[in-house]
Scaffold this motif. Structure first.
Motif, short mmCIF file in Angstrom:
data_model
loop_
_atom_site.label_atom_id
_atom_site.label_comp_id
_atom_site.label_asym_id
_atom_site.label_seq_id
_atom_site.Cartn_x
_atom_site.Cartn_y
_atom_site.Cartn_z
N LYS A 264 -14.80 39.31 -15.57
CA LYS A 264 -13.75 39.15 -14.55
C LYS A 264 -14.33 39.54 -13.20
O LYS A 264 -14.73 40.68 -12.99
N VAL A 265 -14.39 38.56 -12.32
CA VAL A 265 -15.02 38.77 -11.02
C VAL A 265 -14.01 38.49 -9.93
O VAL A 265 -13.25 37.52 -10.02
N ILE A 266 -14.00 39.31 -8.88
CA ILE A 266 -13.24 38.94 -7.70
C ILE A 266 -14.19 38.74 -6.54
O ILE A 266 -15.26 39.37 -6.48
N MET A 267 -13.85 37.83 -5.65
CA MET A 267 -14.70 37.52 -4.51
C MET A 267 -14.09 38.14 -3.26
O MET A 267 -12.92 37.89 -2.96
N LEU A 268 -14.89 38.94 -2.54
CA LEU A 268 -14.44 39.49 -1.26
C LEU A 268 -15.31 38.90 -0.16
O LEU A 268 -16.44 38.49 -0.40
N GLY A 269 -14.75 38.88 1.05
CA GLY A 269 -15.52 38.35 2.18
C GLY A 269 -14.58 37.70 3.16
O GLY A 269 -13.45 37.33 2.81
N ALA A 270 -15.04 37.55 4.41
CA ALA A 270 -14.22 36.96 5.47
C ALA A 270 -13.89 35.51 5.12
O ALA A 270 -14.56 34.90 4.27
N PRO A 271 -12.88 34.96 5.79
CA PRO A 271 -12.66 33.52 5.63
C PRO A 271 -13.93 32.78 6.03
O PRO A 271 -14.54 33.11 7.05
N VAL B 74 -17.55 40.95 -5.88
CA VAL B 74 -18.70 40.43 -5.14
C VAL B 74 -18.30 40.29 -3.67
O VAL B 74 -17.39 39.53 -3.33
N ASN B 75 -18.97 41.06 -2.81
CA ASN B 75 -18.64 41.04 -1.38
C ASN B 75 -19.70 40.23 -0.63
O ASN B 75 -20.85 40.62 -0.54
N ILE B 76 -19.29 39.08 -0.13
CA ILE B 76 -20.22 38.20 0.60
C ILE B 76 -20.15 38.55 2.08
O ILE B 76 -19.12 38.34 2.73
N ASP B 77 -21.26 39.09 2.58
CA ASP B 77 -21.26 39.62 3.93
C ASP B 77 -21.80 38.60 4.94
O ASP B 77 -22.94 38.16 4.84
N VAL B 78 -20.93 38.20 5.87
CA VAL B 78 -21.32 37.27 6.94
C VAL B 78 -20.71 37.79 8.24
O VAL B 78 -19.51 38.04 8.29
N ASN C 247 -22.78 43.91 -3.16
CA ASN C 247 -22.92 43.35 -1.81
C ASN C 247 -24.00 42.29 -1.78
O ASN C 247 -25.11 42.52 -2.26
N VAL C 248 -23.69 41.13 -1.22
CA VAL C 248 -24.73 40.11 -1.06
C VAL C 248 -24.75 39.62 0.39
O VAL C 248 -23.74 39.61 1.08
N ASP C 249 -25.95 39.21 0.81
CA ASP C 249 -26.15 38.72 2.17
C ASP C 249 -25.73 37.24 2.22
O ASP C 249 -26.43 36.37 1.71
#
Ligand code: ADP
Ligand code: ADP
Ligand code: ZN
Length: 214
Positions: free
Chosen positions: A2-9, A111-115, A194-196
């Protein structure tokens, strides 16, 4: 899983969520897609959600939480799912946690996609979407083979109403106020990966897989 995706629009949550769902043979559950399908279908839920979405605001928690709790209880979600666009507020995260707890379950990864914000408007202004099959493109970074036509189903691609630069700036500020605190929430539970997100799509996917131990 079970994964949730985090990150800005525009960080690439949908793009990576689709790939993860395929990799692990689990459903990709996008609340944005569910709302857009309801707007297209003219349902009561769609009518309630549309004003908030067009303004770049969040749809109220009470319209979102039950919907997701019902969706993850369906048969195809028994081995897990990738949640994309939910939770987006602390009360939503608490509702998810409470629903899972009843079944003795928990989220495995957030999973936090950092942009950075500077890259977001560029991402959003180039986004093109297929309203028929849900595929997403970018005019520069992931162009369809024929301009404005979906590779998968041949439908004409559109620019989402809420991807206009003015609305994107609103959505970014909503993100910082209401959704970014979720990083700490999941950090406290030891679940954040955290991923770039500034790297290309394949590199971002490879980093996610490496960090979740695949
Ligand atoms: P993006 O992927 O670009 O961040 P989404 O497709 O996830 O956008 O969401 C589009 C809009 O749908 C949001 O701006 C918001 O109005 C609404 N929405 C989607 N998911 C949620 C949610 N979990 N809570 C509240 N509103 C939501
Ligand atoms: P989100 O679901 O977080 O709003 P999307 O996955 O829809 O984000 O991506 C937003 C836009 O940026 C889309 O046009 C997508 O094709 C593009 N995109 C996604 N990931 C990348 C990347 N790593 N590099 C460049 N463009 C990307
Ligand atoms: Zn399509």
């Amino acid at each position: 899983m079970k994964v949730i995706m985090l990150g800005a629009p525009g960080a690439g949550k949908g793009t990576q969520a689709k790939r993860l769902a395929q990799e692990f043979s689990i459903p990709h559950i996008s609340t944005g897609d569910i709302f857009r399908a309801n707007i297209k279908g003219g349902t009561e839920l769609g009518k309630k959600a549309q004003g908030y979405m067009d303004a770049g605001q969040l749809v109220p928690d009470e319209l979102v939480c039950d919907l997701v709790v019902d969706r993850i209880a369906q048969e195809d979600a028994r081995n897990g799912y990738v949640l994309d666009g939910f939770p987006r507020t602390i009360p939503q995260a608490e509702a998810l946690e409470a629903a899972l707890k009843k079944k003795g379950e928990n989220v495995d990864y957030a999973v936090n996609i950092d942009v950075p914000d500077e890259a977001i408007v560029d991402r959003m202004s180039g986004r093109r979407a297929c309203t028929n099959c849900g595929a997403t493109y970018h005019i520069v970074y992931n162009a369809p083979k024929i301009a404005d036509v979906c590779d998968v189903c041949g439908n004409k691609l559109i620019i989402r109403d809420d991807d206009k630069p003015e609305t994107v700036l609103n959505r970014l500020s909503v993100y910082h106020k209401q959704t970014q605190p979720l990083i700490d929430y999941y950090e406290e539970r030891g679940l954040v990966v955290n991923v770039d997100g500034t790297k290309d799509m394949d590199a971002v996917f490879a980093e996610i897989l490496e960090k979740i131990g695949k």
